[in-house]
Design a protein around this motif. Structure first.
Motif, PDB file in Angstrom:
ATOM      1  N   LEU A  44      42.509  48.232  38.170  1.00 60.12           N
ATOM      2  CA  LEU A  44      41.510  47.181  38.369  1.00 60.12           C
ATOM      3  C   LEU A  44      40.105  47.782  38.423  1.00 60.12           C
ATOM      4  O   LEU A  44      39.197  47.334  37.709  1.00 60.12           O
ATOM      5  N   GLU A  45      39.928  48.783  39.261  1.00 57.78           N
ATOM      6  CA  GLU A  45      38.605  49.376  39.443  1.00 57.78           C
ATOM      7  C   GLU A  45      38.119  50.049  38.158  1.00 57.78           C
ATOM      8  O   GLU A  45      36.939  49.948  37.803  1.00 57.78           O
ATOM      9  N   PRO A 104      35.413  37.620  44.414  1.00 57.90           N
ATOM     10  CA  PRO A 104      36.682  38.258  44.780  1.00 57.90           C
ATOM     11  C   PRO A 104      37.633  38.307  43.583  1.00 57.90           C
ATOM     12  O   PRO A 104      37.673  37.371  42.771  1.00 57.90           O
ATOM     13  N   VAL A 105      38.395  39.381  43.462  1.00 58.07           N
ATOM     14  CA  VAL A 105      39.356  39.502  42.364  1.00 58.07           C
ATOM     15  C   VAL A 105      40.609  40.199  42.876  1.00 58.07           C
ATOM     16  O   VAL A 105      40.535  41.107  43.708  1.00 58.07           O
ATOM     17  N   ALA A 153      37.473  43.678  45.572  1.00 56.74           N
ATOM     18  CA  ALA A 153      38.914  43.697  45.338  1.00 56.74           C
ATOM     19  C   ALA A 153      39.585  43.110  46.581  1.00 56.74           C
ATOM     20  O   ALA A 153      39.487  43.681  47.669  1.00 56.74           O
ATOM     21  N   ASN A 154      40.228  41.978  46.427  1.00 55.77           N
ATOM     22  CA  ASN A 154      40.726  41.228  47.579  1.00 55.77           C
ATOM     23  C   ASN A 154      42.254  41.197  47.612  1.00 55.77           C
ATOM     24  O   ASN A 154      42.917  41.305  46.576  1.00 55.77           O
ATOM     25  N   ARG A 155      42.776  41.037  48.830  1.00 56.83           N
ATOM     26  CA  ARG A 155      44.227  40.977  49.057  1.00 56.83           C
ATOM     27  C   ARG A 155      44.922  42.195  48.441  1.00 56.83           C
ATOM     28  O   ARG A 155      45.924  42.079  47.736  1.00 56.83           O
ATOM     29  N   ASP A 180      44.418  38.303  36.697  1.00 56.85           N
ATOM     30  CA  ASP A 180      43.232  37.972  37.477  1.00 56.85           C
ATOM     31  C   ASP A 180      41.994  38.690  36.965  1.00 56.85           C
ATOM     32  O   ASP A 180      40.923  38.098  36.846  1.00 56.85           O
ATOM     33  N   TRP A 181      42.106  39.988  36.686  1.00 55.89           N
ATOM     34  CA  TRP A 181      40.892  40.690  36.304  1.00 55.89           C
ATOM     35  C   TRP A 181      40.429  40.328  34.900  1.00 55.89           C
ATOM     36  O   TRP A 181      39.240  40.340  34.615  1.00 55.89           O
TER      37      TRP A 181
END
Length: 208
Positions: free
Chosen positions: A153-154, A105-106, A140-142, A112-113
Motif C-alpha cells: 500500500l505505502e 483514509p485508505v 493507512a487505516n484499520r 481500496d487503494w
C-alpha cells in the motif's frame, strides 16, 4: 479557523472513526471544536448524541445539505468534517473547496487503494488543492500488523505521489468508543495510550 475534511469515495474505510477521534484529540488540547456531519448516514451526529456530558465538549453540526455549510461555525478553532462519499455531489466539491486539510483514509487492500488513487487524482485537480491552499494527508487505516499488504500500500501510493502519513491499527477499542460516544483521546488507560501515538503525525500535520 481550520476546516479539516475527512473524505474518501470508497466506503468502509473508517472515515467516521477518524473524524470523531480527530475532533476529540483537538478538543482535548483546549480548542473549541465542532464535528460537522456531511454524510447521508449521519453516523457522526449519532455519535455526538451518545457522547457523555462529563467529557470534553464537541459541538455537533448537520452539514448533510449544501445550504447548511457554514451554519453555526463562527468562533470555533476547528471544524472536523465527516465528508460525503465521492466527488459527484456539489456538497463534496463545496467542502473540498473550503477545506484547509483533507484527510483521506485508505485500507491495505488492492481494491481500496486503486479506488483511492483515482479519488486522490480527482481531488488533486480541484483548484484549491492544486494551488496548495489545502493539504492532502493519506492515512493507512484499520491496519493489521500481520498483513503483508501494508508495505505494498505505502509503496503504491508513494510511487504515485501520495505518501502515507501514518498508520492507524485495527483495534476493537475503536468500536467500543464509537458505541459509547467516546474516543481514544478521552481515556488515559494503557490500551488507549498505546494507540494514541499512532495519531501524532496526523495531529502535527493539521496544526501546520
Amino acid at each position: 479557523m481550520r476546516k479539516i475534511l475527512v473524505v474518501n469515495s470508497k466506503g468502509g474505510c473508517g472515515k467516521t472513526t477518524l473524524a470523531t477521534n480527530l475532533a476529540v484529540a483537538l478538543a482535548a488540547r483546549g480548542e473549541d471544536v465542532a464535528l460537522a456531519d456531511a454524510d447521508r448516514q449521519k453516523s457522526s451526529l449519532s455519535w455526538t448524541k451518545r457522547r457523555p456530558k462529563n467529557l470534553v465538549a464537541i459541538e455537533s453540526l448537520n452539514w448533510s445539505k449544501e445550504n447548511a455549510i457554514g451554519d453555526k461555525g463562527k468562533g470555533l478553532d476547528a471544524i472536523v468534517i465527516d465528508g460525503p462519499g465521492g466527488l459527484r455531489s456539489e456538497l463534496a466539491k463545496t467542502l473540498i473547496a473550503e477545506a484547509s486539510d483533507i484527510v483521506v483514509p485508505v485500507l491495505a487492500s488492492a481494491f481500496d487503494w486503486n479506488a483511492t488513487l483515482k479519488f486522490l487524482d480527482d481531488i488533486s485537480d480541484i483548484k484549491r488543492v492544486r494551488k496548495g491552499k489545502a493539504d492532502i494527508h493519506v492515512v493507512a487505516n484499520r491496519i493489521n500488523k500481520r498483513s503483508n499488504q501494508v508495505a505494498d500500500l505505502e509503496h503504491t501510493l508513494s510511487k504515485k505521489g501520495y505518501p502515507v502519513l501514518c498508520r492507524i491499527s485495527d483495534r476493537v477499542l475503536y468500536a467500543r468508543h464509537a458505541a459509547a460516544g467516546t474516543a481514544v483521546f478521552d481515556q488515559h488507560d494503557t490500551k488507549d495510550h498505546e494507540v494514541r501515538g499512532q495519531w501524532h503525525p496526523l495531529l502535527q500535520a493539521v496544526d501546520c
